[in-house]
Design a protein around this motif. Sequence first.
Motif, PDB file in Angstrom:
ATOM      1  N   GLY A 156       0.701  -1.290   0.073  1.00  0.00           N
ATOM      2  CA  GLY A 156      -0.594  -0.134  -0.151  1.00  0.00           C
ATOM      3  C   GLY A 156       0.786   1.399   0.411  1.00  0.00           C
ATOM      4  O   GLY A 156       0.137   2.067   0.162  1.00  0.00           O
ATOM      5  N   PHE A 157       2.283   1.135   0.031  1.00  0.00           N
ATOM      6  CA  PHE A 157       2.966   2.464   0.238  1.00  0.00           C
ATOM      7  C   PHE A 157       2.688   3.176  -1.006  1.00  0.00           C
ATOM      8  O   PHE A 157       2.740   4.504  -0.884  1.00  0.00           O
ATOM      9  CB  PHE A 157       4.203   1.838  -0.439  1.00  0.00           C
ATOM     10  CG  PHE A 157       5.393   3.060  -0.563  1.00  0.00           C
ATOM     11  CD1 PHE A 157       5.494   4.227   0.584  1.00  0.00           C
ATOM     12  CD2 PHE A 157       6.261   3.443  -1.193  1.00  0.00           C
ATOM     13  CE1 PHE A 157       6.487   5.582   0.646  1.00  0.00           C
ATOM     14  CE2 PHE A 157       6.779   4.897  -1.743  1.00  0.00           C
ATOM     15  CZ  PHE A 157       6.549   5.450  -0.284  1.00  0.00           C
ATOM     16  N   GLY A 158       1.991   3.066  -2.649  1.00  0.00           N
ATOM     17  CA  GLY A 158       1.992   3.679  -3.550  1.00  0.00           C
ATOM     18  C   GLY A 158       0.701   4.183  -3.180  1.00  0.00           C
ATOM     19  O   GLY A 158       0.132   5.591  -3.445  1.00  0.00           O
ATOM     20  N   ARG A 159      -0.263   4.191  -2.940  1.00  0.00           N
ATOM     21  CA  ARG A 159      -1.977   4.037  -2.526  1.00  0.00           C
ATOM     22  C   ARG A 159      -1.098   5.140  -1.435  1.00  0.00           C
ATOM     23  O   ARG A 159      -1.998   6.690  -0.948  1.00  0.00           O
ATOM     24  CB  ARG A 159      -1.978   3.618  -1.408  1.00  0.00           C
ATOM     25  CG  ARG A 159      -3.209   2.772  -3.062  1.00  0.00           C
ATOM     26  CD  ARG A 159      -4.517   2.024  -2.698  1.00  0.00           C
ATOM     27  NE  ARG A 159      -4.227   0.973  -1.460  1.00  0.00           N
ATOM     28  CZ  ARG A 159      -3.673  -0.695  -1.228  1.00  0.00           C
ATOM     29  NH1 ARG A 159      -3.324  -1.007  -2.480  1.00  0.00           N
ATOM     30  NH2 ARG A 159      -3.669  -0.693  -0.205  1.00  0.00           N
ATOM     31  N   MET A 160      -0.665   5.052   0.177  1.00  0.00           N
ATOM     32  CA  MET A 160      -0.178   5.925   1.051  1.00  0.00           C
ATOM     33  C   MET A 160       0.278   7.376  -0.054  1.00  0.00           C
ATOM     34  O   MET A 160       0.683   8.894   0.404  1.00  0.00           O
ATOM     35  CB  MET A 160       0.899   5.399   1.289  1.00  0.00           C
ATOM     36  CG  MET A 160       0.976   5.949   3.447  1.00  0.00           C
ATOM     37  SD  MET A 160       2.357   5.270   4.222  1.00  0.00           S
ATOM     38  CE  MET A 160       3.861   5.682   3.375  1.00  0.00           C
ATOM     39  N   LEU A 161       1.661   7.116  -0.640  1.00  0.00           N
ATOM     40  CA  LEU A 161       2.254   8.240  -0.855  1.00  0.00           C
ATOM     41  C   LEU A 161       1.711   9.421  -1.712  1.00  0.00           C
ATOM     42  O   LEU A 161       1.593  10.783  -1.447  1.00  0.00           O
ATOM     43  CB  LEU A 161       3.350   7.627  -2.242  1.00  0.00           C
ATOM     44  CG  LEU A 161       4.871   9.191  -3.160  1.00  0.00           C
ATOM     45  CD1 LEU A 161       4.760   9.278  -1.404  1.00  0.00           C
ATOM     46  CD2 LEU A 161       4.990   8.014  -3.320  1.00  0.00           C
ATOM     47  N   GLY A 162       0.440   8.817  -2.511  1.00  0.00           N
ATOM     48  CA  GLY A 162      -0.210   9.549  -3.014  1.00  0.00           C
ATOM     49  C   GLY A 162      -1.164  10.561  -2.184  1.00  0.00           C
ATOM     50  O   GLY A 162      -1.583  11.515  -2.195  1.00  0.00           O
ATOM     51  N   TRP A 163      -1.534  10.084  -1.830  1.00  0.00           N
ATOM     52  CA  TRP A 163      -2.734  10.807  -0.348  1.00  0.00           C
ATOM     53  C   TRP A 163      -2.314  11.348   0.566  1.00  0.00           C
ATOM     54  O   TRP A 163      -2.424  12.407   0.832  1.00  0.00           O
ATOM     55  CB  TRP A 163      -3.237   9.507   0.636  1.00  0.00           C
ATOM     56  CG  TRP A 163      -4.232   9.752   1.105  1.00  0.00           C
ATOM     57  CD1 TRP A 163      -5.462  10.656   1.409  1.00  0.00           C
ATOM     58  CD2 TRP A 163      -4.017   9.529   2.870  1.00  0.00           C
ATOM     59  NE1 TRP A 163      -6.028  10.860   2.631  1.00  0.00           N
ATOM     60  CE2 TRP A 163      -5.485  10.811   2.680  1.00  0.00           C
ATOM     61  CE3 TRP A 163      -3.048   9.842   3.759  1.00  0.00           C
ATOM     62  CZ2 TRP A 163      -5.056  10.777   5.080  1.00  0.00           C
ATOM     63  CZ3 TRP A 163      -2.881  10.042   5.601  1.00  0.00           C
ATOM     64  CH2 TRP A 163      -3.973  10.497   5.740  1.00  0.00           C
ATOM     65  N   VAL A 164      -0.783  11.446   0.952  1.00  0.00           N
ATOM     66  CA  VAL A 164      -0.140  12.227   1.852  1.00  0.00           C
ATOM     67  C   VAL A 164       0.356  13.220   0.447  1.00  0.00           C
ATOM     68  O   VAL A 164       0.249  14.379   0.972  1.00  0.00           O
ATOM     69  CB  VAL A 164       1.220  11.402   2.144  1.00  0.00           C
ATOM     70  CG1 VAL A 164       2.417  12.880   2.561  1.00  0.00           C
ATOM     71  CG2 VAL A 164       0.614  10.362   3.301  1.00  0.00           C
ATOM     72  N   ALA A 165       0.355  13.014  -0.449  1.00  0.00           N
ATOM     73  CA  ALA A 165       1.393  13.738  -1.509  1.00  0.00           C
ATOM     74  C   ALA A 165      -0.132  14.965  -1.958  1.00  0.00           C
ATOM     75  O   ALA A 165       0.512  16.438  -1.714  1.00  0.00           O
ATOM     76  CB  ALA A 165       1.687  14.016  -3.049  1.00  0.00           C
ATOM     77  N   SER A 166      -1.572  14.622  -1.097  1.00  0.00           N
ATOM     78  CA  SER A 166      -3.018  15.616  -1.470  1.00  0.00           C
ATOM     79  C   SER A 166      -3.336  16.236   0.081  1.00  0.00           C
ATOM     80  O   SER A 166      -4.134  17.266  -0.254  1.00  0.00           O
ATOM     81  CB  SER A 166      -3.646  14.990  -2.271  1.00  0.00           C
ATOM     82  OG  SER A 166      -3.993  13.920  -0.994  1.00  0.00           O
ATOM     83  N   LYS A 167      -1.921  16.208   0.511  1.00  0.00           N
ATOM     84  CA  LYS A 167      -2.449  17.068   2.122  1.00  0.00           C
ATOM     85  C   LYS A 167      -1.043  18.051   2.323  1.00  0.00           C
ATOM     86  O   LYS A 167      -0.821  17.045   2.875  1.00  0.00           O
ATOM     87  CB  LYS A 167      -2.800  15.731   3.143  1.00  0.00           C
ATOM     88  CG  LYS A 167      -4.204  14.770   2.636  1.00  0.00           C
ATOM     89  CD  LYS A 167      -5.212  14.991   2.166  1.00  0.00           C
ATOM     90  CE  LYS A 167      -5.805  14.187   2.156  1.00  0.00           C
ATOM     91  NZ  LYS A 167      -7.265  14.096   1.601  1.00  0.00           N
ATOM     92  N   PRO A 168      -1.559  18.620   2.354  1.00  0.00           N
ATOM     93  CA  PRO A 168      -0.574  19.899   2.585  1.00  0.00           C
ATOM     94  C   PRO A 168      -0.200  19.575   3.698  1.00  0.00           C
ATOM     95  O   PRO A 168       0.961  19.395   3.883  1.00  0.00           O
ATOM     96  CB  PRO A 168      -1.149  21.602   1.924  1.00  0.00           C
ATOM     97  CG  PRO A 168      -2.490  20.761   1.271  1.00  0.00           C
ATOM     98  CD  PRO A 168      -2.798  19.568   1.930  1.00  0.00           C
ATOM     99  N   LEU A 170       0.167  17.263   5.812  1.00  0.00           N
ATOM    100  CA  LEU A 170       0.480  16.230   6.072  1.00  0.00           C
ATOM    101  C   LEU A 170       1.737  16.406   5.422  1.00  0.00           C
ATOM    102  O   LEU A 170       3.027  15.753   5.887  1.00  0.00           O
ATOM    103  CB  LEU A 170      -0.126  15.125   5.650  1.00  0.00           C
ATOM    104  CG  LEU A 170      -1.847  14.456   6.466  1.00  0.00           C
ATOM    105  CD1 LEU A 170      -1.636  13.307   6.070  1.00  0.00           C
ATOM    106  CD2 LEU A 170      -0.463  14.162   7.846  1.00  0.00           C
ATOM    107  N   ARG A 171       2.091  16.368   4.137  1.00  0.00           N
ATOM    108  CA  ARG A 171       3.160  16.392   3.524  1.00  0.00           C
ATOM    109  C   ARG A 171       4.147  17.111   3.872  1.00  0.00           C
ATOM    110  O   ARG A 171       5.504  17.213   3.571  1.00  0.00           O
ATOM    111  CB  ARG A 171       2.978  16.614   2.168  1.00  0.00           C
ATOM    112  CG  ARG A 171       2.803  18.523   1.561  1.00  0.00           C
ATOM    113  CD  ARG A 171       2.156  18.165   0.537  1.00  0.00           C
ATOM    114  NE  ARG A 171       1.457  19.772  -0.036  1.00  0.00           N
ATOM    115  CZ  ARG A 171       0.777  19.912  -1.289  1.00  0.00           C
ATOM    116  NH1 ARG A 171       0.270  19.141  -1.956  1.00  0.00           N
ATOM    117  NH2 ARG A 171       0.839  21.181  -1.105  1.00  0.00           N
TER     118      ARG A 171
END
Length: 293
Positions: A156-168, A170-171
Motif C-alpha cells: 500500500g505504499f503507493g496509495r499512501m504516497l499519493g494520499w499524503v502528497a495531496s494533504k498539505p 501532512l506532507r
Amino acid sequence: MSTFTSADANELFRAPPTRFLDTGSSGIAYRRVGAGPDVLFVHGWPVSGATFRTLLPYLVDHVTCHLIDLPGTGSSRFDAATPLSIDHHIESVRLAIDVLELDDVAVVGHDSGGMIARHAVVGDPRVRAMGLIDTEPADGVSWRFKAFLAQRRLPGFGRMLGWVASKPRLRRNGFVLGDAFVDASRLDGEFDEFFLRPLYTSSKHLEAGLRILRSFDYRYVRELAAIHPRIDVPVQLVWGEEDVFFPVGHARRMVGEFPDARIDVISNAGLFSHEERPAEVAAALLATLTGSR
C-alpha cells in the motif's frame, strides 16, 4: 538577473515540450532556453526538469540550458511497456547527449539526477564540466534517506504516497517530505503543481514513480567510489547546509575523490537548495559551467 523571469520559466514547463527525444520505448520531453555554452540538466526523483525553473533566470544569459524530463516523469511519453528504472534513466541521459549532438557540454545533476549523471557521462570526452547539487555521496547515504527508501516495498505504499502528497499539512511534516526544505511551505504552490499533484491525480505517473523508486539499488551509490576518480573535468558541488538526506559533511569528504572539484555550501537551504536559494546556487555553478573557473 535576465529579462527571462520566474514567470517565464514556469510557463516554459506548463507549455508543451520543444520536442521529444525518442528512446525507442519512450519519449524524453525536451526544452531549450538561453544562449552560450551548452549545459544539460538532469533531475532527480520524484521531480522533473521543471525543478530547474528557479535557476533559469540566473543562467540563460550565460549558457544554453538543455532541460529533459526523464522517462516516467513530467511531460515525457511512456506507457506500461516502458522499462522505467535507474538503468533506463542512465541510458536516457547518454541518448539525450547523442541525439542533441552535444559535443562540448557541461552536465548538472540534482539529487538522484546527480548520481544518474555521474554513471551516464563518466569517461565521455564530450563532457567539459559537471555541477552536482545535493546528491548521493560515494561513502553512503544518511539514515533519513534509508528510512524513506525502506518504505517503498511496504504493501500500500503507493496509495499512501499519493494520499499524503495531496494533504498539505501532512506532507509538510518533517517525517514525510517537510524536511526536504528549510521552509516546508515550499511543498505547496509550484512544487505541488509540477511534482506532487501528478502523484495524486495521475495513477500513470504515480505507478511510474514507484517503478523508478523500486529500481534503486545501493550498488549505484557504492560504484561512485570508482567513478569519481575517472571524472577528470572540473566539478562544482553545491550543497544546502541543512540537507538531512545527504548531509554536507559527506559532500565535503567527496570533494577529494575527484581530480578537480570544489564545494560551495548554501546557508538556510536543504535538499532542494536550488529551489530555496537559486541566485546563490547559480552563482556557485556559473564559473564551472562556462569554463571560466
